[in-house]
Design a protein around this motif. Structure first.
Motif, PDB file in Angstrom:
ATOM      1  N   LEU A  59     -15.790   7.211-108.039  1.00 52.67           N
ATOM      2  CA  LEU A  59     -15.163   8.313-108.581  1.00 52.67           C
ATOM      3  C   LEU A  59     -14.303   8.897-107.519  1.00 52.67           C
ATOM      4  O   LEU A  59     -13.445   9.984-107.732  1.00 52.67           O
ATOM      5  CB  LEU A  59     -16.167   9.413-109.126  1.00 52.67           C
ATOM      6  N   ASP A  60     -14.374   8.490-106.338  1.00 53.09           N
ATOM      7  CA  ASP A  60     -13.825   9.112-105.202  1.00 53.09           C
ATOM      8  C   ASP A  60     -12.283   9.490-105.201  1.00 53.09           C
ATOM      9  O   ASP A  60     -11.795  10.576-105.244  1.00 53.09           O
ATOM     10  CB  ASP A  60     -13.924   8.343-104.000  1.00 53.09           C
ATOM     11  N   HIS A  61     -11.364   8.536-105.677  1.00 56.85           N
ATOM     12  CA  HIS A  61      -9.989   8.827-105.762  1.00 56.85           C
ATOM     13  C   HIS A  61      -9.752   9.543-106.746  1.00 56.85           C
ATOM     14  O   HIS A  61      -8.876  10.674-106.375  1.00 56.85           O
ATOM     15  CB  HIS A  61      -9.305   7.552-105.939  1.00 56.85           C
ATOM     16  N   LEU A  62     -10.417   9.788-107.829  1.00 54.32           N
ATOM     17  CA  LEU A  62     -10.202  10.311-108.890  1.00 54.32           C
ATOM     18  C   LEU A  62     -10.471  11.993-108.668  1.00 54.32           C
ATOM     19  O   LEU A  62      -9.845  13.132-108.784  1.00 54.32           O
ATOM     20  CB  LEU A  62     -10.675  10.243-110.178  1.00 54.32           C
ATOM     21  N   ALA A  63     -11.733  12.002-107.997  1.00 53.80           N
ATOM     22  CA  ALA A  63     -12.166  13.437-107.602  1.00 53.80           C
ATOM     23  C   ALA A  63     -11.249  13.904-106.294  1.00 53.80           C
ATOM     24  O   ALA A  63     -11.184  15.221-106.501  1.00 53.80           O
ATOM     25  CB  ALA A  63     -13.673  13.309-106.791  1.00 53.80           C
ATOM     26  N   SER A  64     -10.748  13.261-105.577  1.00 50.08           N
ATOM     27  CA  SER A  64      -9.901  13.757-104.484  1.00 50.08           C
ATOM     28  C   SER A  64      -8.777  14.538-105.041  1.00 50.08           C
ATOM     29  O   SER A  64      -8.020  15.496-104.684  1.00 50.08           O
ATOM     30  CB  SER A  64      -9.387  12.696-103.806  1.00 50.08           C
ATOM     31  N   LYS A  65      -8.002  13.651-106.331  1.00 50.06           N
ATOM     32  CA  LYS A  65      -7.174  14.320-107.040  1.00 50.06           C
ATOM     33  C   LYS A  65      -7.354  15.757-107.636  1.00 50.06           C
ATOM     34  O   LYS A  65      -6.485  16.605-107.368  1.00 50.06           O
ATOM     35  CB  LYS A  65      -6.534  13.297-108.138  1.00 50.06           C
ATOM     36  N   VAL A  66      -8.606  15.825-108.183  1.00 50.38           N
ATOM     37  CA  VAL A  66      -8.908  16.868-108.622  1.00 50.38           C
ATOM     38  C   VAL A  66      -8.960  17.964-107.583  1.00 50.38           C
ATOM     39  O   VAL A  66      -8.459  19.230-107.740  1.00 50.38           O
ATOM     40  CB  VAL A  66     -10.230  16.938-109.512  1.00 50.38           C
ATOM     41  N   LEU A  67      -9.633  17.691-106.579  1.00 48.74           N
ATOM     42  CA  LEU A  67      -9.453  18.561-105.497  1.00 48.74           C
ATOM     43  C   LEU A  67      -8.404  19.272-105.099  1.00 48.74           C
ATOM     44  O   LEU A  67      -8.136  20.276-104.881  1.00 48.74           O
ATOM     45  CB  LEU A  67     -10.274  17.870-104.290  1.00 48.74           C
ATOM     46  N   PHE A  68      -7.304  18.136-105.002  1.00 53.24           N
ATOM     47  CA  PHE A  68      -6.135  18.464-104.612  1.00 53.24           C
ATOM     48  C   PHE A  68      -5.333  19.311-105.505  1.00 53.24           C
ATOM     49  O   PHE A  68      -4.797  20.734-105.138  1.00 53.24           O
ATOM     50  CB  PHE A  68      -5.148  17.333-104.478  1.00 53.24           C
ATOM     51  N   TYR A  69      -5.496  19.124-106.855  1.00 53.99           N
ATOM     52  CA  TYR A  69      -4.936  20.375-107.828  1.00 53.99           C
ATOM     53  C   TYR A  69      -5.628  21.506-107.562  1.00 53.99           C
ATOM     54  O   TYR A  69      -5.129  22.566-108.128  1.00 53.99           O
ATOM     55  CB  TYR A  69      -4.898  19.635-109.011  1.00 53.99           C
ATOM     56  N   CYS A  70      -6.787  21.467-107.732  1.00 55.09           N
ATOM     57  CA  CYS A  70      -7.701  22.755-107.527  1.00 55.09           C
ATOM     58  C   CYS A  70      -7.152  23.606-106.304  1.00 55.09           C
ATOM     59  O   CYS A  70      -6.872  24.767-106.396  1.00 55.09           O
ATOM     60  CB  CYS A  70      -9.283  22.346-107.341  1.00 55.09           C
ATOM     61  N   SER A  71      -7.033  22.882-105.327  1.00 58.15           N
ATOM     62  CA  SER A  71      -6.609  23.838-103.934  1.00 58.15           C
ATOM     63  C   SER A  71      -5.209  24.205-104.423  1.00 58.15           C
ATOM     64  O   SER A  71      -4.812  25.214-103.846  1.00 58.15           O
ATOM     65  CB  SER A  71      -6.699  22.694-102.884  1.00 58.15           C
ATOM     66  N   LEU A  72      -4.324  23.482-104.908  1.00 56.93           N
ATOM     67  CA  LEU A  72      -2.925  23.713-105.180  1.00 56.93           C
ATOM     68  C   LEU A  72      -2.917  24.962-106.187  1.00 56.93           C
ATOM     69  O   LEU A  72      -2.090  25.865-106.015  1.00 56.93           O
ATOM     70  CB  LEU A  72      -2.289  22.550-105.833  1.00 56.93           C
ATOM     71  N   ALA A  73      -3.800  25.003-107.190  1.00 56.88           N
ATOM     72  CA  ALA A  73      -3.861  26.128-108.002  1.00 56.88           C
ATOM     73  C   ALA A  73      -4.185  27.276-107.331  1.00 56.88           C
ATOM     74  O   ALA A  73      -3.708  28.471-107.594  1.00 56.88           O
ATOM     75  CB  ALA A  73      -5.041  25.994-109.105  1.00 56.88           C
ATOM     76  N   HIS A  74      -5.328  27.470-106.187  1.00 58.74           N
ATOM     77  CA  HIS A  74      -5.385  28.325-105.628  1.00 58.74           C
ATOM     78  C   HIS A  74      -4.329  29.223-104.603  1.00 58.74           C
ATOM     79  O   HIS A  74      -4.093  29.993-104.495  1.00 58.74           O
ATOM     80  CB  HIS A  74      -6.909  28.333-104.650  1.00 58.74           C
ATOM     81  N   GLU A  75      -3.642  27.896-104.044  1.00 58.61           N
ATOM     82  CA  GLU A  75      -2.428  28.282-103.166  1.00 58.61           C
ATOM     83  C   GLU A  75      -1.370  29.035-104.177  1.00 58.61           C
ATOM     84  O   GLU A  75      -0.780  30.115-103.607  1.00 58.61           O
ATOM     85  CB  GLU A  75      -1.984  27.162-102.548  1.00 58.61           C
ATOM     86  N   ARG A  76      -1.102  28.373-105.138  1.00 66.89           N
ATOM     87  CA  ARG A  76      -0.094  29.310-106.013  1.00 66.89           C
ATOM     88  C   ARG A  76      -0.479  30.623-106.441  1.00 66.89           C
ATOM     89  O   ARG A  76       0.215  31.419-106.641  1.00 66.89           O
ATOM     90  CB  ARG A  76      -0.015  28.192-107.181  1.00 66.89           C
ATOM     91  N   ALA A  77      -1.947  30.567-106.663  1.00 68.41           N
ATOM     92  CA  ALA A  77      -2.500  31.993-107.216  1.00 68.41           C
ATOM     93  C   ALA A  77      -2.379  32.868-105.950  1.00 68.41           C
ATOM     94  O   ALA A  77      -2.907  34.099-105.999  1.00 68.41           O
ATOM     95  CB  ALA A  77      -3.688  31.897-107.646  1.00 68.41           C
ATOM     96  N   GLY A  78      -1.992  32.426-104.514  1.00 68.27           N
ATOM     97  CA  GLY A  78      -2.091  33.405-103.418  1.00 68.27           C
ATOM     98  C   GLY A  78      -3.535  33.383-102.839  1.00 68.27           C
ATOM     99  O   GLY A  78      -3.496  34.566-102.405  1.00 68.27           O
ATOM    100  N   ARG A  79      -4.471  32.872-103.467  1.00 74.83           N
ATOM    101  CA  ARG A  79      -5.757  33.026-102.846  1.00 74.83           C
ATOM    102  C   ARG A  79      -6.210  31.616-102.164  1.00 74.83           C
ATOM    103  O   ARG A  79      -7.494  31.159-102.579  1.00 74.83           O
ATOM    104  CB  ARG A  79      -6.641  33.384-103.971  1.00 74.83           C
ATOM    105  N   ALA A  80      -5.398  31.229-101.273  1.00 76.42           N
ATOM    106  CA  ALA A  80      -5.743  29.878-100.866  1.00 76.42           C
ATOM    107  C   ALA A  80      -7.098  29.942 -99.842  1.00 76.42           C
ATOM    108  O   ALA A  80      -7.855  29.180 -99.813  1.00 76.42           O
ATOM    109  CB  ALA A  80      -4.479  29.678 -99.953  1.00 76.42           C
ATOM    110  N   SER A  81      -7.031  31.166 -99.187  1.00 75.38           N
ATOM    111  CA  SER A  81      -8.479  31.440 -98.004  1.00 75.38           C
ATOM    112  C   SER A  81      -9.826  31.112 -99.163  1.00 75.38           C
ATOM    113  O   SER A  81     -10.654  30.740 -98.197  1.00 75.38           O
ATOM    114  CB  SER A  81      -8.320  32.275 -97.423  1.00 75.38           C
ATOM    115  N   ASP A  82      -9.730  31.407-100.347  1.00 75.90           N
ATOM    116  CA  ASP A  82     -10.850  31.178-101.052  1.00 75.90           C
ATOM    117  C   ASP A  82     -11.504  29.922-101.042  1.00 75.90           C
ATOM    118  O   ASP A  82     -12.599  29.670-101.280  1.00 75.90           O
ATOM    119  CB  ASP A  82     -10.725  31.717-102.611  1.00 75.90           C
ATOM    120  N   MET A  83     -10.753  28.909-100.767  1.00 75.81           N
ATOM    121  CA  MET A  83     -10.886  27.450-101.071  1.00 75.81           C
ATOM    122  C   MET A  83     -11.426  26.924 -99.531  1.00 75.81           C
ATOM    123  O   MET A  83     -11.944  25.893 -99.758  1.00 75.81           O
ATOM    124  CB  MET A  83      -9.741  26.698-101.279  1.00 75.81           C
ATOM    125  N   ARG A  84     -11.288  27.690 -98.484  1.00 76.72           N
ATOM    126  CA  ARG A  84     -11.760  27.264 -97.337  1.00 76.72           C
ATOM    127  C   ARG A  84     -12.984  26.871 -97.160  1.00 76.72           C
ATOM    128  O   ARG A  84     -13.523  25.587 -96.850  1.00 76.72           O
ATOM    129  CB  ARG A  84     -11.436  28.239 -96.237  1.00 76.72           C
TER     130      ARG A  84
END
Lengths: 405, 536
Positions: free
Chosen positions: B195-220
């Motif tokens: 699942l690793d590769h797929l999970a990493s993609k989900v992680l990436f998009y999730c982080s991107l969503a936070h960044e777009r919403a201007g709440r990147a630090s929530d993800m740290r």
């Protein structure tokens, strides 16, 4: 090589000035003189006479599209005369209608040769009046036509190059040159081959590849027939200017200083003659003086204008290097005297060129002495190996990415 | 952050570059469930046979789907492949319902010829494999069984698609966060290496969503935790993705120290993904440059430029090139002119060219003019801080030129050449440059034996023979090491079909038997020959 076989006909009877081309039986299509005149005037270096001469040719040849573009480009030099434009456009429409009729008739009644003639007439008409896009398209139609002799196909391709050069349209020239070269390789006679060399050389001058241009031009000096592009004098001017820069001293003596074809024309180009002679005879003061004049000529030549600064800089480096070659060390003041320039100017020049690794010397400013040193070949090779090796490694890395997939 | 626009493109593997053949009918074909199904086929096979490369291929093929799929189709996929027990299923369907149907973009990245050809080639190789859409009826049950075995992977894949599509559609990203978080939580609850590769993609998009919403630090905090988990589980791609996301976040918030510490305390798994490694190199280059470690930064950035995809990710490559130019200038080198003429980068690099020319000439006045003129650009590129450091280098470049051109020059002349304020200032600056190793020279009085108050001059030392030192050896060694690396990478990347060696073994045996025979014969012949000789 086929160049040698050709009689030096053109050299024996140099073509007259391009300006009075109208009197000649063979006409320049498109007329390069008008492009040159227009360039001189629009760059602000021309006189009233130049503008008038340009207008004369434009009116005589009904160059409506060219006129329109010219007026749009620099209205301060060429004011748009609507009546004239309309008159010329009407004339052009008439000529075009004649060509159309001829082509239609040829297609109906006559053979391929007549149709082709009509097509050539149309292309030449567009080229003559300075309608770039239409001329390029018309020539392309001929080049791509089936059932046509190689010779005429090459003619059309070469005409395309001329149209490109006329409009200083580098991409078009590049493309047309490539196709013309391919055609010539496949089966061109020596005359077309040599003409094409001149075309290519002019293109290379525009592209600032002086070395490539110089070699090509030198090959063509004895066999010049390319009056449709430039007069023999113009040709020699370009050939000598590029070769002074690129030929080693011994070859310069053989090919330019003592070259019979060049000698025949050079007296009519006094400044250039002075430049060549003074460089060869190590008369640097005369060289610097002649260079100022040649610079003016370069600036008002539409092929060289944007490279004039570069050319003059390279010529100076050449002279400095040639001067320093003979010395282990030389007093700055005496070098300045030899060149007829001030010490400060020379100091600034030398330091600039030395820092750019163009001259092998160092200046002792305190002692006022220039010390030369021998170029370090081994280190230069090492640097080159590293530099080119890195380029290669970059490519290898790009290939290696395949393994990551 | 400058990589923003590119990340999506960089994720796509180089093979699926936006091809120019959008005129072909295939390119205009809308994405259907069958396309998604085919990718799911890959994933199922990957899970079954534990082959990462098939997962990677599915991810690669996703680019076209991601950019052109209609929400309705995706909804069908969710219905079909996400189990009803999934906590975020309803939420996903809702979000998809809210999406407007995308206008048909004919020019949007068509599936590249190469990718589709690859798929066909694969089909020929093993026709027995279930090909998703084309599963024949009798094999259907078997397929269902396999699907159920790979359920978490398939589910994650569909979730990833949903996230990507919703993110791409723009709109209010804030509302997306709960969904993204829910999906991430669900994905991380599994512990499967397939699942690793797929999970990493989900992680990436999730982080991107936070960044777009201007709440990147929530993800740290979650990212740090995830990174730890990934390390424990030997999930390399997860580590790489989490680390890169963390670095990206910290750099965009100017948390340089933290980023530096994080990078120095962690190991980046270099071999797992070229694109992730590329990004990591860029971030490291940036950190290095800001931390004054220019040599290292330069090495990293050059490597990054070499590894970056050749056709896609133009903005990323431009960002790398910009930084490389500045680091090179800071190192006192002048970048090649050709660098600024690279295809597509010319306009973006124009201000940097102007800057480079000013540095090359050592002209402080022109340099300041160039900086002032392009200040906004530099600030937008986030290179302004570094460029401000360049001012010293301009003087240094001027000094170096003087050093090369003159064997001896009075300090007053140096002052005039480099345009400094006073003779004393010139002396200090020269002294400093000598100490820093910028120029190889010494300061001495003009006349030997003159007192301390006499005019001083700068004397350049003779340029040593570089080839006599061990510098060339070191330079060549670095390059040889690089070549060996490439070679090793190539060897490692070789793939062997399963059991192929057995076939080879048999063939070799047979061939060996044949050769033995001939050798025997040969020996016999020779023996006979010798006998004859002996007889004579």
């Amino acid at each position: 090589m086929d160049v040698e076989q050709q009689p030096a006909a053109a050299a024996a009877a140099p073509a007259p000035e391009a300006e009075d081309d109208e009197d000649k039986p063979t006409e320049q299509v498109p007329d390069m003189a008008v492009a040159q005149l227009a360039f001189v005037v629009t760059s602000g270096r021309g006189t009233q006479d130049d503008a008038k001469a340009a207008m004369d040719i434009i009116t005589a040849k009904n160059m409506a599209p060219f006129y329109k573009a010219l007026c749009a480009k620099s209205p301060q030099h060429f004011a748009l005369d609507d009546a004239l434009l309309q008159r010329m456009e009407a004339e052009n429409a008439k000529t075009l209608a004649e060509i159309d009729a001829a082509q239609e008739m040829a297609e109906k009644d006559s053979g391929d040769v007549e149709v082709l003639d009509a097509m050539f007439a149309r292309a030449a008409h567009y080229a003559r009046i300075g309608d770039r896009d239409a001329a390029l398209a018309a020539h392309k139609a001929i080049v791509e036509r089936a059932k046509i002799s190689t010779g005429r196909r090459i003619d059309a391709a070469m005409a395309t190059v001329r149209v490109g050069l006329f409009h200083s349209d580098m991409p078009a020239v590049k493309e047309a040159l490539a196709s013309a070269k391919k055609l010539v390789e496949a089966g061109g006679d020596w005359d077309r081959r040599n003409r094409l060399k001149v075309y290519e050389a002019f293109y290379l001058v525009l592209a600032r590849d002086m070395k490539g241009a110089a070699a090509l031009l030198l090959e063509c000096v004895a066999t010049f027939t390319c009056t449709e592009l430039c007069s023999y004098e113009e040709f020699i001017f370009v050939a000598v200017v590029t070769n002074v820069l690129c030929l080693p001293r011994t070859d310069l003596k053989k090919k330019i200083v003592d070259g019979p074809e060049v000698l025949g024309v050079l007296p009519s180009l006094p400044h250039l003659q002075a430049l060549v002679a003074s460089l060869y005879n190590c008369d640097y003061r005369g060289f610097m003086a002649a260079m100022v004049e040649v610079n003016e000529q370069l600036l008002s030549d539409r092929y060289f204008a944007q490279h004039a600064r570069y050319m003059v800089k390279e010529l100076r480096i050449l002279a400095y290097a040639q001067y320093l070659e003979a010395y282990r060390s030389v007093v700055l003041a005496s070098m300045a005297r030899a060149f007829g320039v001030g010490v400060d100017f020379l100091d600034a020049e030398l330091s600039r060129f030395i820092a750019a690794a163009r001259l092998n010397a160092q200046i002792d400013k305190v002692g006022g002495v220039v010390e030369t040193n021998r170029p370090d070949k081994k280190n230069a090779q090492y640097q080159a190996a590293i530099k080119q090796g890195d380029l290669l490694l970059n490519k290898i890395q790009k290939l290696a990415r395949v393994t990551d997939v | 952050m400058e990589v923003d626009k590119v990340t999506a493109a960089a994720t796509a593997a180089p093979v699926s570059a936006p091809a120019a053949d959008d005129a072909t009918p295939k390119a205009a074909a809308p994405i259907t469930l069958a396309d998604i199904k085919r990718n799911i086929g890959f994933i199922v096979r990957a899970t079954e046979s534990n082959q990462h490369r098939l997962t990677l291929r599915a991810i690669r093929n996703t680019t076209a789907i991601r950019t052109r799929v209609a929400p309705a189709v995706l909804k069908e996929a969710v219905m079909a492949y996400v189990p009803e027990t999934h906590p975020a299923r309803a939420q996903m369907l809702e979000t998809l319902d809210a999406l407007p149907a995308p206008a048909v973009e004919a020019a949007a990245e068509p599936p590249s010829e190469a990718a589709s050809m690859e798929v066909e080639g694969e089909k020929e190789k093993d026709p027995a494999a279930p090909e998703g859409a084309e599963t024949p009826e009798p094999a259907k049950e078997k397929w269902e069984e396999k699907l159920s075995l790979a359920a978490p992977e398939v589910e994650t894949y569909v979730c990833m698609l949903v996230l990507a599509v919703v993110l791409r559609s723009g709109g209010e990203t804030g509302a997306l966060l709960p969904l993204a978080n829910a999906l991430l939580a669900r994905v991380t609850s599994f512990n499967r290496r397939t699942l690793d590769h797929l999970a990493s993609k989900v992680l990436f998009y999730c982080s991107l969503a936070h960044e777009r919403a201007g709440r990147a630090s929530d993800m740290r905090a979650p990212l740090l935790a995830l990174h730890r988990t990934c390390c424990l589980r030997h999930d390399e791609i997860g580590q790489a993705t989490a680390l890169n996301l963390l670095l990206r976040q910290m750099l965009s918030q100017n948390l340089l120290d933290q980023a530096y510490k994080l990078a120095s305390k962690t190991n980046f798994p270099e071999t797992c993904s070229n694109n992730q490694f590329c990004r990591y190199l860029y971030y490291m280059g940036r950190i290095g440059a800001l931390q004054l470690d220019y040599t290292d930064a330069h090495a990293k950035l050059t490597q990054c430029a070499r590894k970056a995809p050749a056709n896609t990710a133009l903005a990323f490559r431009t960002a790398v090139q910009r930084l490389t130019v500045i680091v090179q200038l800071l190192l006192g080198e002048v970048p090649e002119r050709a660098v600024f003429n690279a295809a597509g980068m010319r306009a973006a690099l124009a201000p940097y060219l102007q800057l480079t020319q000013a540095v090359r000439l050592g002209d402080l006045v022109e340099f300041n003019a160039a900086v002032q003129q392009n200040k906004a650009t530099f600030q937008a590129d986030r290179t302004y801080t570094l460029i401000q450091r360049l001012a010293h280098n301009v003087v240094k470049a001027g000094l170096r030129k003087v050093n090369v051109a003159y064997s001896r020059i009075a300090l007053a002349d140096v002052r005039a050449k480099v345009r400094l304020d006073s003779d004393a200032g010139a002396e200090f600056i020269c002294a400093r440059a000598i100490r820093d190793g910028v120029i190889d020279a010494s300061i001495e009085p003009v006349e030997k034996g003159a007192g301390g108050g006499a005019a001083r001059c700068l004397r350049s030392r003779e340029q040593g023979d570089l080839y006599a030192t061990d510098e060339p050896q070191r330079a060549f060694h670095r390059r040889v090491a690089f070549c060996l690396d490439v070679h090793n990478g190539a060897v490692r990347a070789m793939r062997y079909p399963e059991d192929a060696y057995k076939r080879d073994l048999e063939r070799a045996k047979r061939k060996g038997a044949l050769e033995d025979k001939t050798e025997e014969e040969l020996a016999k012949e020779i023996a006979e020959d010798m006998d004859e000789d002996g007889a004579l």
